[in-house]
Design a protein around this motif. Sequence first.
Motif, short mmCIF file in Angstrom:
data_model
loop_
_atom_site.label_atom_id
_atom_site.label_comp_id
_atom_site.label_asym_id
_atom_site.label_seq_id
_atom_site.Cartn_x
_atom_site.Cartn_y
_atom_site.Cartn_z
N MET A 1 3.83 4.84 7.55
CA MET A 1 2.41 4.91 7.18
C MET A 1 2.07 3.91 6.07
SD MET A 1 1.38 7.09 9.32
CE MET A 1 -0.22 7.63 8.83
N TYR A 2 3.04 3.66 5.22
CA TYR A 2 2.83 2.68 4.16
C TYR A 2 4.18 2.09 3.76
CZ TYR A 2 2.25 0.48 -0.33
OH TYR A 2 2.28 -0.44 -1.33
N ALA A 3 4.18 0.81 3.53
CA ALA A 3 5.36 0.12 3.00
C ALA A 3 4.90 -1.18 2.38
CB ALA A 3 6.38 -0.14 4.10
N THR A 4 5.63 -1.63 1.40
CA THR A 4 5.28 -2.92 0.81
C THR A 4 5.70 -4.01 1.78
OG1 THR A 4 7.41 -3.09 -0.32
CG2 THR A 4 5.59 -2.08 -1.55
N GLU A 5 5.04 -5.12 1.68
CA GLU A 5 5.30 -6.23 2.60
C GLU A 5 6.73 -6.77 2.44
OE1 GLU A 5 4.49 -8.30 5.83
OE2 GLU A 5 3.16 -6.81 4.98
N ASN B 1 9.00 -5.41 5.00
CA ASN B 1 8.69 -5.72 6.40
C ASN B 1 9.68 -6.79 6.89
OD1 ASN B 1 7.65 -6.41 8.87
ND2 ASN B 1 5.55 -6.60 8.16
#
Length: 171
Positions: free
Chosen positions: A149-153, A156
């Motif tokens: 749902m959310y992660a820092t780039e 990635n």
Amino acid sequence: MKNIIYVLIITLAFTACQKEKKIGYVDNGVVINDYQEKKDIEAKYQTKEEAFNKKADSIGKAFQLEVQQTQLDARKSSQTKAQELMQGLQQKQQVLQQQIQFEQQQLAQAFQSEIDSLIIKVKDFVKDYGKKNNYTYILGTSDAAASVMYATEENNLTQVILDALNAEYKK
């Protein structure tokens, strides 16, 4: 009071000794859809499908000519003979439809088999990448099933994994 201090020291020691978990994520849809091998498989099957469609059209046109000829012959024949000709035509049509449907299914199954193998290959690659680069977790996400749902780039790994897969494929 001493016990509380000992508990705090032991807790602090355990938390200080724990290795930080390295976590990354991959957008499955981007990796699979932009992977050159998948594009090549799709292009191969697109060519096969076009050839199949031409063959099916050719068979259909030849059958239409046969239908027209049989109808002409049926008009010149007795009613019994005309019925036999038309029944033979219907049977031939069913056989042709079954043949075309069978070939379509074979083509679809072959394509799906190659795509399934490709997905397994990508999963194995990501697993090996994670092991080699000391990741504790590499999560997968996509628009259809957003498990991240959310992660820092910086977490990635999509482009890194895609570039590595394409580089390996070019070898």
